[in-house]
Motif scaffolding. Structure first.
Motif, short mmCIF file in Angstrom:
data_model
loop_
_atom_site.label_atom_id
_atom_site.label_comp_id
_atom_site.label_asym_id
_atom_site.label_seq_id
_atom_site.Cartn_x
_atom_site.Cartn_y
_atom_site.Cartn_z
N UNK A 3 6.03 11.12 6.32
CA UNK A 3 6.10 9.90 7.44
C UNK A 3 6.32 8.42 6.88
N UNK A 4 7.50 7.97 6.55
CA UNK A 4 7.95 6.93 5.80
C UNK A 4 7.29 5.77 6.27
N UNK A 5 7.18 5.67 7.91
CA UNK A 5 6.50 4.63 8.68
C UNK A 5 5.22 4.25 7.96
N UNK A 6 4.53 5.32 7.64
CA UNK A 6 3.18 5.05 6.96
C UNK A 6 3.19 4.35 5.90
N UNK A 7 4.02 4.54 4.87
CA UNK A 7 4.14 3.52 3.71
C UNK A 7 4.64 2.18 3.99
N UNK A 8 5.23 2.11 5.09
CA UNK A 8 5.58 0.69 5.59
C UNK A 8 4.65 0.14 5.97
N UNK A 9 3.94 0.60 6.81
CA UNK A 9 2.42 0.05 7.29
C UNK A 9 1.68 -0.39 6.19
N UNK A 10 1.41 0.39 5.09
CA UNK A 10 0.68 0.11 3.91
C UNK A 10 1.19 -1.34 3.21
N UNK A 11 2.43 -1.12 3.16
CA UNK A 11 2.90 -2.21 2.39
C UNK A 11 3.01 -3.73 3.31
N UNK A 12 3.24 -3.57 4.39
CA UNK A 12 3.44 -4.68 5.13
C UNK A 12 1.89 -5.27 5.98
N UNK A 13 1.03 -4.57 6.22
CA UNK A 13 -0.20 -4.97 6.58
C UNK A 13 -1.27 -4.95 5.64
N UNK A 14 -1.15 -4.19 4.52
CA UNK A 14 -2.20 -3.94 3.51
C UNK A 14 -2.01 -4.14 2.14
N UNK A 15 -0.68 -4.79 2.17
CA UNK A 15 -0.32 -5.30 0.72
C UNK A 15 -0.05 -4.29 -0.36
N UNK A 26 -7.99 -7.06 3.02
CA UNK A 26 -8.19 -5.69 2.25
C UNK A 26 -6.76 -5.37 1.86
N UNK A 27 -6.65 -4.88 0.56
CA UNK A 27 -5.45 -4.08 -0.02
C UNK A 27 -5.41 -2.62 0.35
N UNK A 28 -4.46 -2.01 0.36
CA UNK A 28 -4.45 -0.61 0.29
C UNK A 28 -5.44 0.02 -0.68
N UNK A 29 -5.42 -0.60 -1.98
CA UNK A 29 -5.88 0.17 -2.79
C UNK A 29 -7.49 -0.33 -2.99
N UNK A 30 -7.79 -1.34 -2.23
CA UNK A 30 -9.57 -1.51 -1.53
C UNK A 30 -9.82 -0.54 -0.52
N UNK A 31 -8.98 -0.16 0.24
CA UNK A 31 -9.11 0.50 1.29
C UNK A 31 -9.32 2.22 0.84
N UNK A 32 -8.44 2.50 -0.19
CA UNK A 32 -8.47 3.79 -0.59
C UNK A 32 -9.76 3.99 -1.57
N UNK A 33 -10.08 2.78 -2.42
CA UNK A 33 -11.33 2.96 -3.22
C UNK A 33 -12.49 3.10 -2.33
#
Length: 469
Positions: free
Chosen positions: A206-218, A458-465
């Motif tokens: 789901x390419x849109x998933x990465x788009x969202x993570x980059x666009x809204x979660x840095x 929150x960055x995406x790495x923050x969320x994953x952590x």
């Protein structure tokens, strides 16, 4: 940009009149009241804040559009009051005078706890707090997908710990792959739900998933990873008689790296025994990379057990340090049909009982990951718990009753909390308490939005952590 003035349930446009006179503040909270899983991952609020609430989101054009539509909806002119939104435009420059506090995104919190609070910061906008419920409640969706994905990761972890080699543990993030884009109801839901899955796993088509993570979660790089793979339109081009030649073409095209090939177009068992494990066996074993064979029909458990029996016979196998069978590293299997939370548990249990290591298998999950959830999966609700009326604080709660199986009255699970709330963590875990209780413990809710501005990112790495197991 969406017209925020029109993003609410219709009945809410009457609430500015229905709150009792003297109301100046409304404070509400979000919680998961129970559901399928005992914990809920909080994720997705930052998207809604940035996409819908941040900045000057009330404009003159928005108000004019609502002026035209709302009398049509109600069939009368005394419900919708444009001056309420005009006030926000004139007094606040179109920015929303509310404060939103929330648990850090990615945090997994036991159900029945506060996850988010919202209150108006301008006493004239008391009606705005729960007007925003309709939009903000949609955070249930990414929260639920993130929760489901994380619960599956727990299952994967448990079977890997028991059956897989230690060296394979690092591959867990690639075990569950998101195949759900085509089955999602919209590009937005694919991006939002797909990014929720990427909190826990890295595999995704789901390419849109990465788009969202980059666009809204840095996210600095795309968090969703994929590999070259076939579909039936490729494998069936030469008919049943030409299937083996297509398989060879796939191997010739990608002589190195990981490649997946759907192999059930005609007879999955023949494909494994006669093609992959027969005429193409030496080419498969000579590759610097892994062929991932994909069954795509039939009962997942029975099909997989039969496929593994054939592959073990044709390609051989070893035993890992835990005593379970492992195929050569050039061969693995992916199951992408019929995959859901329950079938995953059944599949891994069957593999374990057959002495097969979990590391031989990866999974693809589509509709059951992004679509087979709803607000009641985790029983999400947003309720008012505190208000200010004529300058006096008032604790607010609902406490409905229901009939049990014997016809006796009992308090419903829909009973809400009262007062201003905070979330604390102590030796026994997370607990929701009153704002003034447990002063020695910090409130884990953080202000993330205030008066039209996102104040905590929150960055995406923050969320994953935060979501890590």
């Amino acid at each position: 940009m969406e017209n925020l003035v029109l993003l609410a349930d219709a009945y809410k446009y009457s609430h500015h009149k229905l709150y009792v006179p003297g109301t100046s503040r409304i404070y509400s909270y979000l919680e998961s009241r129970g559901g399928q899983f005992s914990e809920t991952v909080f994720y997705g609020l930052q998207y809604f804040l940035k996409a819908y609430l941040e900045g000057a989101v009330v404009t003159a054009d928005h108000i004019r559009e609502a002026d035209e539509m709302m009398p049509q909806i109600f069939g009368r002119n005394d419900v919708y009051d444009a001056s309420r939104f005009a006030y926000i435009l004139e007094k606040h420059g179109g920015k929303l005078p509310v404060r939103i506090r929330a648990v850090p995104e990615g945090t997994s919190v036991p159900v029945h706890n506060v996850l988010m609070t919202i209150e108006n910061t301008d006493p004239n906008c008391y009606w705005l707090t729960n007007f925003l419920e309709t939009l903000l409640m949609q955070v249930w969706y990414p929260c639920t997908v993130a929760t489901l994905s994380r619960e599956i990761k727990k299952v994967v972890h448990s079977y890997y710990r028991f059956t897989a080699s230690e060296s394979a543990m690092g591959g867990i993030p690639l075990v569950l792959n998101d195949f759900g884009f085509r089955g999602a109801t919209s590009v937005e839901s694919a991006g939002l739900g797909g990014s929720a899955h990427l909190i826990n796993f890295s595999g995704s088509d789901t390419v849109a998933a990465s788009t969202f993570a980059k666009r809204y979660y840095h996210a600095t790089t795309a968090p969703g990873l994929s590999i070259p793979a076939t579909e039936h339109s490729i494998v069936t081009l030469r008919g049943e008689a030409g299937e083996a030649s297509i398989f060879k073409h796939v191997l010739d095209t990608f002589p190195t790296g990981v490649i997946a090939c759907v192999s059930d177009s005609y007879n999955i068992f023949r494909a494994c025994a006669e093609y992959w494990g027969g005429e193409l066996k030496e080419q498969v074993l000579a590759r610097d990379g892994t062929l991932v064979i994909r069954p795509d029909s039939g009962d997942p458990v029975r099909t997989l057990l039969a496929v593994f029996d054939i592959l073990f016979e044709k390609f051989g196998y070893g035993f890992n340090e835990k005593g379970f069978k492992v195929l050569p590293p050039q061969v693995r299997v992916i199951q992408g049909d019929g995959i859901n939370y329950e079938s995953i548990r059944q599949i891994y249990a069957a593999l374990q009982n057959a002495g097969i290591s979990a590391e031989n298998l990866v999974l693809g999950m589509g509709g059951a990951l992004l679509q087979r959830v709803n607000r009641d999966t985790q029983e999400f609700a947003l309720k008012c718990s505190w208000a200010e009326i004529n300058g006096q604080p008032v604790e607010v709660r609902k406490s409905p009753v229901e009939l049990d199986a014997e016809g006796h009255l009992r308090t419903s699970f829909k009973q809400s909390k009262a007062g201003r709330l905070k979330l604390v963590h102590h030796e026994k875990g997370y607990t929701t308490v009153g704002e003034a209780e447990r002063p020695e413990l910090p409130d884990l809710l953080e202000t993330v939005f205030e008066d039209g501005k996102v104040v905590k990112n929150f960055t995406f790495e923050d969320v994953r952590r935060n979501a890590s197991i």
